[in-house]
Motif scaffolding. Structure first.
Motif, PDB file in Angstrom:
ATOM      1  N   ALA A  85     114.585  10.578  21.340  1.00 36.82           N
ATOM      2  CA  ALA A  85     113.472  11.298  20.714  1.00 36.82           C
ATOM      3  C   ALA A  85     113.067  10.672  19.379  1.00 36.82           C
ATOM      4  N   GLU A  86     114.049  10.175  18.634  1.00 41.45           N
ATOM      5  CA  GLU A  86     113.775   9.692  17.288  1.00 41.45           C
ATOM      6  C   GLU A  86     113.445   8.195  17.236  1.00 41.45           C
ATOM      7  N   GLN A  87     114.159   7.384  18.012  1.00 44.09           N
ATOM      8  CA  GLN A  87     113.951   5.933  17.950  1.00 44.09           C
ATOM      9  C   GLN A  87     113.025   5.407  19.045  1.00 44.09           C
ATOM     10  N   TYR A  88     113.010   6.101  20.184  1.00 40.69           N
ATOM     11  CA  TYR A  88     112.304   5.545  21.341  1.00 40.69           C
ATOM     12  C   TYR A  88     111.313   6.540  21.952  1.00 40.69           C
ATOM     13  N   LYS A  89     110.735   7.364  21.101  1.00 44.24           N
ATOM     14  CA  LYS A  89     109.741   8.313  21.575  1.00 44.24           C
ATOM     15  C   LYS A  89     108.556   7.564  22.184  1.00 44.24           C
ATOM     16  N   GLY A  90     108.162   7.976  23.367  1.00 46.70           N
ATOM     17  CA  GLY A  90     107.059   7.326  24.047  1.00 46.70           C
ATOM     18  C   GLY A  90     107.447   6.083  24.818  1.00 46.70           C
ATOM     19  N   ILE A  91     108.713   5.657  24.676  1.00 44.27           N
ATOM     20  CA  ILE A  91     109.197   4.482  25.410  1.00 44.27           C
ATOM     21  C   ILE A  91     110.118   4.902  26.551  1.00 44.27           C
ATOM     22  N   ILE A  92     111.118   5.751  26.241  1.00 43.81           N
ATOM     23  CA  ILE A  92     112.076   6.193  27.260  1.00 43.81           C
ATOM     24  C   ILE A  92     111.670   7.553  27.805  1.00 43.81           C
ATOM     25  N   GLU A  93     111.615   7.656  29.119  1.00 45.11           N
ATOM     26  CA  GLU A  93     111.403   8.943  29.785  1.00 45.11           C
ATOM     27  C   GLU A  93     112.603   9.225  30.678  1.00 45.11           C
ATOM     28  N   TYR A  94     113.240  10.384  30.465  1.00 43.80           N
ATOM     29  CA  TYR A  94     114.439  10.762  31.225  1.00 43.80           C
ATOM     30  C   TYR A  94     114.081  11.796  32.282  1.00 43.80           C
ATOM     31  N   ARG A  95     114.474  11.520  33.539  1.00 45.88           N
ATOM     32  CA  ARG A  95     114.246  12.445  34.638  1.00 45.88           C
ATOM     33  C   ARG A  95     115.567  12.725  35.349  1.00 45.88           C
ATOM     34  N   PRO A  96     116.151  13.912  35.157  1.00 45.66           N
ATOM     35  CA  PRO A  96     117.392  14.244  35.852  1.00 45.66           C
ATOM     36  C   PRO A  96     117.118  14.615  37.316  1.00 45.66           C
ATOM     37  N   GLN A  97     118.214  14.738  38.078  1.00 44.16           N
ATOM     38  CA  GLN A  97     118.174  15.158  39.482  1.00 44.16           C
ATOM     39  C   GLN A  97     117.214  14.293  40.311  1.00 44.16           C
ATOM     40  N   HIS A  98     117.328  13.005  40.114  1.00 41.06           N
ATOM     41  CA  HIS A  98     116.570  12.020  40.893  1.00 41.06           C
ATOM     42  C   HIS A  98     117.574  11.092  41.588  1.00 41.06           C
TER      43      HIS A  98
END
Length: 423
Positions: free
Chosen positions: A236-249
């Motif tokens: 959230a702080e360093q990579y906002k807009g870069i990393i998207e986390y999707r659980p249960q995939h």
């Protein structure tokens, strides 16, 4: 990434000077035969020699010319380290500690006759066998993955080495504005925090060199399996807009011609670089020897000496075993297993009592960029009444947050544990 490029990455290991360990012919007999020269096997080979005052002969069979560390290897993907930085030759085991190092692999083991047959055709008898074969990737658990891997298109790089180099090349070749997608299998798998560290490393590279690119983390688990709050805070702080986390995939199929991954539930995902991790199990030789008696994937052991519950005088270490509660599948833990096993093996071969109350410890460091690190640590004691290890109450814990000081600690940890196992 075409297969030719992948093979060029493999060939690069020789250019980096990783082939320094001379091949030794296999003797016909070993007091202690160790299979696998990773964190568990290398440590066991050295410590049987040390703890026996160099009286017990040890043979180590390992197909690779040098040790390449899985911990720290994500930094190769981020670009701040090279494969050469995380490579240690086996020379000191041979020169300083008198371990016979045979560059080969074990094709099969006959537990009744106490004989191992090497891929070269040579046979080695043993009194005690230590198996530390790591993990095998179950490519068949994801439709199309074996074909995609063989084509050099969809890689894993979950065993550090040529694939790590090849995956880095894929990231470098990806256009700015592209997508890198990493799938995480259901736990247990090797290195619980490893995938989450990896996306940090790739995101750090993108932030500096390809700022319009994205990282998708597609996790079969319901939530981050290790250091969750810390990783999520960093994202959230360093990579906002870069990393998207999707659980249960949970990934069930891939198509390398379209670079698409399909899931048990959810829409298909297409990415420029796919890094798909399948289900894992104990290394092939442990499975083929009939030791994987925990759901056909992992090996039950007696935790006092790490002897297999399926075969006498075969001791199994590291990621291949069915772990005690709270134990991770980590390099540090394999190193700890090896010391307990080595002490027990030396005691048994000398007719001494083995330690009735062993303890092991673990630290897993995760680099969230090229300098800052978070960690999780724990201490585990053997509980005789329950015949297993349990986490010592109040031991260990996690970092309050990422710091550069921990980054220094992490790199020093790596140097120290490599020296402990191989120096």
């Amino acid at each position: 990434m075409q297969r030719r490029s992948f093979l060029q990455g493999a060939a690069a290991l020789g250019v980096l000077g990783l082939g320094a360990c001379a091949t030794t012919s296999a003797p016909s007999k070993a007091k202690v035969l160790v299979v696998g020269g990773g964190y568990g096997g290398a440590t066991a080979a050295k410590y049987v020699r040390l703890l026996s005052d160099y009286q017990i002969d040890v043979v180590l069979v390992e197909p690779q010319s040098a040790f390449v560390s899985c911990p720290i290897s994500n930094l190769v993907l981020g670009g701040s380290k090279t494969i050469a930085d995380i490579t240690v030759p086996y020379d000191n085991l041979r020169k300083r500690h008198g371990v016979t190092v045979v560059r080969d692999s074990v094709a099969r083991v006959d537990p009744a006759k106490k004989v191992a047959v090497l891929a070269s055709g040579a046979t080695i008898g043993y009194d005690k066998l230590v198996l530390s074969p790591g993990i095998d990737l179950m490519f068949g658990s994801i439709e199309g993955l074996q074909e995609a891997h063989d084509a050099g298109r969809i890689l894993q790089a979950w065993k550090a080495g040529p694939e790590t180099v090849a995956l880095r090349k894929q990231l470098e070749a990806m256009p700015d504005g592209g997508v890198y997608a990493l799938t995480v299998p259901e736990a247990p798998y090797r290195c619980p925090p490893g995938p989450y560290e990896r996306v940090c490393q790739v995101a750090a590279y993108f932030k500096a060199a390809k700022p319009r690119s994205k990282v998708l983390l597609l996790d079969a688990n319901p939530d981050v399996t290790s250091k969750g709050p810390l990783f999520k805070k960093v994202w959230a702080e360093q990579y906002k807009g870069i990393i998207e986390y999707r659980p249960q995939h949970k990934a069930v199929a891939v198509d390398h011609k379209t670079n698409t991954v399909k899931f048990e539930v959810g829409d298909d995902v297409k990415a420029d670089v796919l890094n798909v991790l399948p289900t894992m199990r104990a290394g092939r030789i442990a499975v083929d020897t009939g030791l994987a008696n925990a759901n056909g994937r992992w090996c039950h052991v007696n935790f006092l000496n790490f002897e297999s519950t399926a075969a006498k005088d075969i001791h199994v270490l590291g990621d291949s075993i069915q772990l005690a509660p709270g134990m991770p599948k980590s390099g540090h833990m394999a190193n700890s297993h090896a010391k307990v096993a080595a002490a027990a093996i030396v005691a048994e071969l000398n007719g001494w009592e083995i330690n009735p109350a062993p303890m092991v410890n673990n630290t897993c460091y995760s680099f969230v960029d090229d300098k800052k690190v978070i960690h999780v640590a724990s201490v585990h004691e053997y509980v005789a009444a329950e015949k297993t290890f349990k986490t010592v109450a109040g031991s260990g814990g996690v970092s309050p947050g990422p710091t550069e000081l921990e980054g220094i600690y992490a790199w020093n940890w790596a140097q120290n544990i490599w020296s402990d196992a191989l120096g």
